[in-house]
Design an enzyme around this catalytic site. Structure first.
Site, PDB file in Angstrom:
ATOM      1  N   LYS A 237     -62.770 -67.133   5.797  1.00  0.00           N
ATOM      2  CA  LYS A 237     -62.192 -68.251   5.047  1.00  0.00           C
ATOM      3  C   LYS A 237     -61.051 -68.902   5.821  1.00  0.00           C
ATOM      4  O   LYS A 237     -60.265 -68.212   6.477  1.00  0.00           O
ATOM      5  CB  LYS A 237     -61.676 -67.740   3.699  1.00  0.00           C
ATOM      6  CG  LYS A 237     -62.793 -67.175   2.836  1.00  0.00           C
ATOM      7  CD  LYS A 237     -62.273 -66.279   1.742  1.00  0.00           C
ATOM      8  CE  LYS A 237     -63.445 -65.576   1.062  1.00  0.00           C
ATOM      9  NZ  LYS A 237     -62.990 -64.468   0.192  1.00  0.00           N
ATOM     10  N   ARG A 291     -59.427 -55.275  -4.421  1.00  0.00           N
ATOM     11  CA  ARG A 291     -58.055 -55.280  -3.882  1.00  0.00           C
ATOM     12  C   ARG A 291     -57.467 -56.664  -4.068  1.00  0.00           C
ATOM     13  O   ARG A 291     -58.167 -57.580  -4.499  1.00  0.00           O
ATOM     14  CB  ARG A 291     -58.103 -54.952  -2.388  1.00  0.00           C
ATOM     15  CG  ARG A 291     -59.043 -55.918  -1.665  1.00  0.00           C
ATOM     16  CD  ARG A 291     -58.949 -55.876  -0.173  1.00  0.00           C
ATOM     17  NE  ARG A 291     -60.079 -56.533   0.458  1.00  0.00           N
ATOM     18  CZ  ARG A 291     -60.176 -57.833   0.697  1.00  0.00           C
ATOM     19  NH1 ARG A 291     -59.204 -58.651   0.336  1.00  0.00           N
ATOM     20  NH2 ARG A 291     -61.246 -58.342   1.275  1.00  0.00           N
ATOM     21  N   ARG A 337     -54.793 -71.046   5.953  1.00  0.00           N
ATOM     22  CA  ARG A 337     -54.454 -69.841   6.715  1.00  0.00           C
ATOM     23  C   ARG A 337     -54.029 -70.254   8.118  1.00  0.00           C
ATOM     24  O   ARG A 337     -54.877 -70.631   8.946  1.00  0.00           O
ATOM     25  CB  ARG A 337     -55.652 -68.907   6.823  1.00  0.00           C
ATOM     26  CG  ARG A 337     -56.099 -68.350   5.497  1.00  0.00           C
ATOM     27  CD  ARG A 337     -57.047 -67.195   5.725  1.00  0.00           C
ATOM     28  NE  ARG A 337     -57.706 -66.822   4.489  1.00  0.00           N
ATOM     29  CZ  ARG A 337     -58.433 -65.715   4.340  1.00  0.00           C
ATOM     30  NH1 ARG A 337     -58.603 -64.906   5.369  1.00  0.00           N
ATOM     31  NH2 ARG A 337     -59.008 -65.428   3.195  1.00  0.00           N
TER      32      ARG A 337
END
Ligand code: ADP
Length: 450
Positions: A237, A291, A337
């Site tokens: 991603k 998670r 990111r």
């Protein structure tokens, strides 16, 4: 509540967990390799322990060293962050055997979802729609040929133990089958020590849409809406946003409720993400991550809920206070990111940051652990930080994103900031009209250079 949490991670996520602990009044222990002595998470924690040399297998994945660090410091819980040991059921069990809480789901759920074939089967039993394909692992090439014929080409073979996009191959015709199977098996064996593959229909232009969940392990569970993570490169991603430009409230509520109901049924504990490919108005389960995820801030920005704080609360045995009615969605959020890598070649670019100026202002959040003068070590992933921007509408969010990207200065290492600056100007992105191959097609046609 816990008294002292050891954070078994590094980088921005270690800092993110540390912040939640501080707000809860919980003491923190940082662990670090010798390469991370100067890291921000080490500086900001109440205590720190060196757990080994730079390679992750000798430090951040070193279970005996982590146990020793718990014992020396008296930590009563471990937060694993993402990556490293966060989805290692054995680690959770070993901690329990030593009376240390693992901040995450029960080992049985980590194990179930870690085996992608078992996970898919469980999803089906829980009423979650999946991608058509093999019932379980595929044995011989002959069986694969038969299954592919039934499913219809193109198909995709995937590693049962998969993660990070490894061991996956698209097969467009019967002739390509033997070589693709051999390659996928070899890749899977090398990456995971297991060469079990399964097969599914290859969806040509789906979106990747995932649902965030939170449960207290006692049968209460809610969903916190979706994130659209379709902009990917090599199945990684790059840009995540919420809500998805492709969903309306009815579709969101329906899939969210299906997933939340499943989590209530299995009495899921903690945070988790159920990932789907969304194609032609239909959802197909691909996997569940047990998670916290890199892109969790997108959900935090649109719900106002601190996911790490909630994760710690339920891990300590508290009932989930939030009901589904208490979850309200506000505006739009986008996360980029930011990696230390060449924006065109994607070659990692570790090194020293000589100028660092993160953007600020209303609706701008930067989750990062770097600082002016910090040297990014070459041993770990190349994430410098995450830029998360919120706006009342998607249009406002994009306007703010462009402004924040302009303001961001990271000198001394190469970064992918130019990629995001280009993406934020692209018509398809502005229109929200993209799918999981959009970014690679954009890069292949030299979109960044033009
Ligand atoms: P991993 O665990 O290795 O990340 P996933 O199953 O989550 O693997 O898939 C990663 C990405 O691969 C997805 O986001 C999507 O882009 C692509 N993908 C996975 N399954 C399919 C499929 N059946 N058809 C098309 N693309 C797929």
């Amino acid at each position: 509540m816990f008294d002292k949490i050891l954070i078994a991670n590094r980088g921005e996520i270690a800092l993110r967990v540390l912040r939640a602990c501080k707000e809860l009044g919980i003491a923190t222990v940082a662990v670090h390799s010798t390469a991370d002595e100067d890291a921000m998470h080490v500086r900001l924690a109440d205590e720190s322990v060196c757990i080994g040399p730079p390679p992750a297998k000798d430090s951040y994945l070193n279970i005996p060293a982590l146990l020793a660090a718990c014992e020396i410091t008296g930590a009563d819980a471990v937060h694993p962050g993402y990556g490293f040991l966060s989805e290692n059921a054995r680690f959770a069990e070993i901690l329990a055997e030593h009376n240390v809480h693992f901040i995450g789901p029960r080992p049985e759920h980590i194990r179930l979802m870690g085996d992608k074939i078992a996970a898919k089967r469980a999803a089906e039993q829980l009423g979650i729609p999946t991608v058509p394909g093999s019932e379980g692992g595929i044995g011989s090439d002959e069986e694969a040929r038969r299954l592919a014929g039934e499913t219809g080409f193109p198909v995709m073979v995937k590693a049962a133990a998969g993660g990070g996009g490894r061991g996956m191959k698209v097969i467009r015709s019967e002739a390509d089958l033997p070589s693709a199977l051999a390659m996928a098996r070899a890749e899977s064996k090398a990456a995971f020590g297991d060469d079990t593959l399964y097969l599914e229909k290859y969806l040509e232009r789906p979106r990747h849409i995932e649902i965030q969940v939170l449960g207290d392990g006692k049968g209460r569970a809610i969903h916190l809406g979706e994130r659209d993570c379709s902009l990917q490169r090599r199945h990684q991603k790059v840009w995540e946003e919420g809500p998805s430009p492709a969903l309306n409230t009815t579709a969101r509520d329906a899939i969210g409720e299906t997933v939340a109901r499943a989590m209530r049924e299995i009495k899921y504990l903690g945070v988790g993400t159920v990932e789907f490919l969304y194609d032609d108005g239909a959802f197909h389960f691909i996997e569940m991550n047990t998670r916290i995820q890199v892109e969790h801030p997108v959900t935090e920005m649109i719900t106002g809920i601190d996911l790490i704080l909630e994760q710690i609360r339920v891990a300590a045995g508290n009932d989930l206070q939030l009901g589904q009615d208490g979850v309200k969605f506000h505006g739009h959020a986008i996360e980029c990111r930011i990696n230390a890598e060449n924006a065109v070649s994607f070659r990692p670019s570790p090194g020293k940051i000589i100028h660092y100026h993160p953007p600020g202002g209303l609706g701008v959040r930067v989750d990062s652990a770097v600082y002016h003068g910090y040297a990014i070590p070459p041993f770990y992933d190349s994430l410098v930080g995450k830029l998360i921007v919120h706006g009342k509408t998607r249009v406002e969010c994009l306007m703010r994103l462009r402004r924040a990207l302009d303001e961001f200065v990271i000198d001394g290492v190469e970064t992918n900031l130019p990629l995001f600056r280009a993406l934020a100007q692209e018509k398809d992105i502005i229109d929200g009209d993209y799918h999981i191959h959009w970014l690679e097609e954009f890069l292949a046609r030299g979109g960044l250079a033009s």
